[in-house]
Motif scaffolding. Structure first.
Motif, PDB file in Angstrom:
ATOM      1  N   VAL A  12       0.751  -1.217   0.100  1.00  0.00           N
ATOM      2  CA  VAL A  12       0.052  -0.098   0.077  1.00  0.00           C
ATOM      3  C   VAL A  12       0.757   1.171  -0.054  1.00  0.00           C
ATOM      4  O   VAL A  12       1.956   1.223   0.433  1.00  0.00           O
ATOM      5  CB  VAL A  12      -0.991   0.150   1.164  1.00  0.00           C
ATOM      6  CG1 VAL A  12      -1.801  -1.206   1.380  1.00  0.00           C
ATOM      7  CG2 VAL A  12       0.019   0.262   2.462  1.00  0.00           C
ATOM      8  N   ASP A  38      -4.458   2.566  -4.835  1.00  0.00           N
ATOM      9  CA  ASP A  38      -3.890   2.670  -3.546  1.00  0.00           C
ATOM     10  C   ASP A  38      -3.175   1.665  -2.949  1.00  0.00           C
ATOM     11  O   ASP A  38      -2.412   1.342  -1.858  1.00  0.00           O
ATOM     12  CB  ASP A  38      -4.916   3.097  -2.479  1.00  0.00           C
ATOM     13  CG  ASP A  38      -5.229   4.455  -2.655  1.00  0.00           C
ATOM     14  OD1 ASP A  38      -4.523   5.383  -3.492  1.00  0.00           O
ATOM     15  OD2 ASP A  38      -6.271   4.850  -2.212  1.00  0.00           O
ATOM     16  N   TYR A  39      -3.268   0.393  -3.566  1.00  0.00           N
ATOM     17  CA  TYR A  39      -2.759  -1.083  -2.963  1.00  0.00           C
ATOM     18  C   TYR A  39      -2.879  -1.856  -4.060  1.00  0.00           C
ATOM     19  O   TYR A  39      -3.340  -1.892  -5.285  1.00  0.00           O
ATOM     20  CB  TYR A  39      -3.673  -1.548  -2.016  1.00  0.00           C
ATOM     21  CG  TYR A  39      -5.177  -1.994  -2.355  1.00  0.00           C
ATOM     22  CD1 TYR A  39      -5.333  -3.336  -2.711  1.00  0.00           C
ATOM     23  CD2 TYR A  39      -6.093  -1.122  -2.593  1.00  0.00           C
ATOM     24  CE1 TYR A  39      -6.477  -3.949  -3.120  1.00  0.00           C
ATOM     25  CE2 TYR A  39      -7.418  -1.575  -2.963  1.00  0.00           C
ATOM     26  CZ  TYR A  39      -7.477  -2.761  -3.276  1.00  0.00           C
ATOM     27  OH  TYR A  39      -8.880  -3.258  -3.566  1.00  0.00           O
ATOM     28  N   MET A  84     -11.188   2.335  -0.189  1.00  0.00           N
ATOM     29  CA  MET A  84      -9.692   2.489  -0.819  1.00  0.00           C
ATOM     30  C   MET A  84      -9.860   2.329  -2.268  1.00  0.00           C
ATOM     31  O   MET A  84     -10.550   1.641  -2.723  1.00  0.00           O
ATOM     32  CB  MET A  84      -8.733   1.508  -0.438  1.00  0.00           C
ATOM     33  CG  MET A  84      -8.508   1.183   1.228  1.00  0.00           C
ATOM     34  SD  MET A  84      -7.283  -0.059   1.608  1.00  0.00           S
ATOM     35  CE  MET A  84      -7.448  -0.291   3.315  1.00  0.00           C
ATOM     36  N   VAL A  99      -3.328   5.341   2.487  1.00  0.00           N
ATOM     37  CA  VAL A  99      -3.867   4.282   3.394  1.00  0.00           C
ATOM     38  C   VAL A  99      -3.449   4.106   4.850  1.00  0.00           C
ATOM     39  O   VAL A  99      -2.036   4.460   4.641  1.00  0.00           O
ATOM     40  CB  VAL A  99      -3.595   2.863   2.726  1.00  0.00           C
ATOM     41  CG1 VAL A  99      -3.944   1.703   3.559  1.00  0.00           C
ATOM     42  CG2 VAL A  99      -4.193   2.642   1.275  1.00  0.00           C
TER      43      VAL A  99
END
Length: 238
Positions: free
Chosen positions: A131, A204-205, A200, A136
């Motif tokens: 992340v 972001d990940y 999210m 986050v």
């Protein structure tokens, strides 16, 4: 977007410091900015013009851009720049405008060279989610994953740990799965869960499954984009 056109005009006018500053401003000044990816690439190109010796910084920035926007229309240009910096012009893939090639520079091959991964489904596997901590809350996500494990895999005992990967990137690792098949069952379950990644953005990940030996290789260069390509080819397409 008129602001982007103005900034790109500054780039063509070789006002590179001004471009870097404007791109950084665009990333925070506009609540709705649908072309953050384009500003990101333009910033890297301008930075490279004034800091050609900072190959590590350019490689990191390009990998971060590919991490956040893997499906973006600028991703091919970013890949070409990354290959160009690391391996020279003969490594360019697809069609890339000459104006995107910022000039060949030497790089530290020991730290940036590609790592070779090997499929090994019978081996012990880990689940990993990487992340960006600028977007986050790592503690909250780790808590959600732990809760997910208790609720969905109450007969299993998993080790959940977090660590700094590089810069703003952190990794949460769930250990251990007896083999790749068990690991993929977990991957599919957590991907389908509506609560773990709630709120999210997809940029972001990144999440993936990785064998124990490949995990060691992964930490040699910490190139998320490179491993994601391997994961997609060897796990998701089976």
């Amino acid at each position: 977007m008129r602001f982007y056109e103005t900034v790109y005009s500054d780039y063509q006018g070789k006002e590179f410091d001004k471009v870097v500053e404007a791109c950084e401003k665009a990333d925070t000044a506009f609540a709705l900015n649908p072309i953050r990816d384009k500003f990101g690439l333009l910033r890297i190109m301008a930075y490279a013009r004034t800091n050609p010796a900072d190959t590590a910084g350019m490689v990191k920035s390009l990998n971060d851009l590919l991490f956040k926007y893997p499906e973006s229309e600028v991703s091919e240009h970013a890949k070409n720049l990354l290959n160009y910096i690391q391996n020279g012009p003969s490594s360019a893939i697809g069609k890339t405008s000459r104006k995107l090639l910022v000039g060949r520079v030497e790089t530290d091959r020991k730290s940036e060279e590609a790592v070779e991964y090997f499929p090994d489904m019978p081996a012990t596997h880990y689940y990993v989610v990487v992340v960006s901590t600028t977007a986050v809350d790592i503690g909250r996500l780790k808590f959600r994953i732990s809760n997910f494990n208790v609720e969905k895999f109450d007969t299993e005992v998993f080790e959940v740990a977090s660590s700094v990967l590089e810069g703003e990137l952190q990794a949460i690792t769930v250990k251990n799965f007896n083999n790749g098949k068990e690991g993929m069952s977990y991957f599919e379950a957590i991907t389908a869960d509506p609560t773990v990644f709630a709120g999210m953005k997809e940029t972001d990940y990144r999440q993936f499954l990785i064998s124990k030996d490949n995990y060691t290789r992964f930490y040699k260069n910490k190139n998320v984009f490179q491993y994601i390509q391997f994961f997609q080819e060897n796990y998701l397409k089976q």
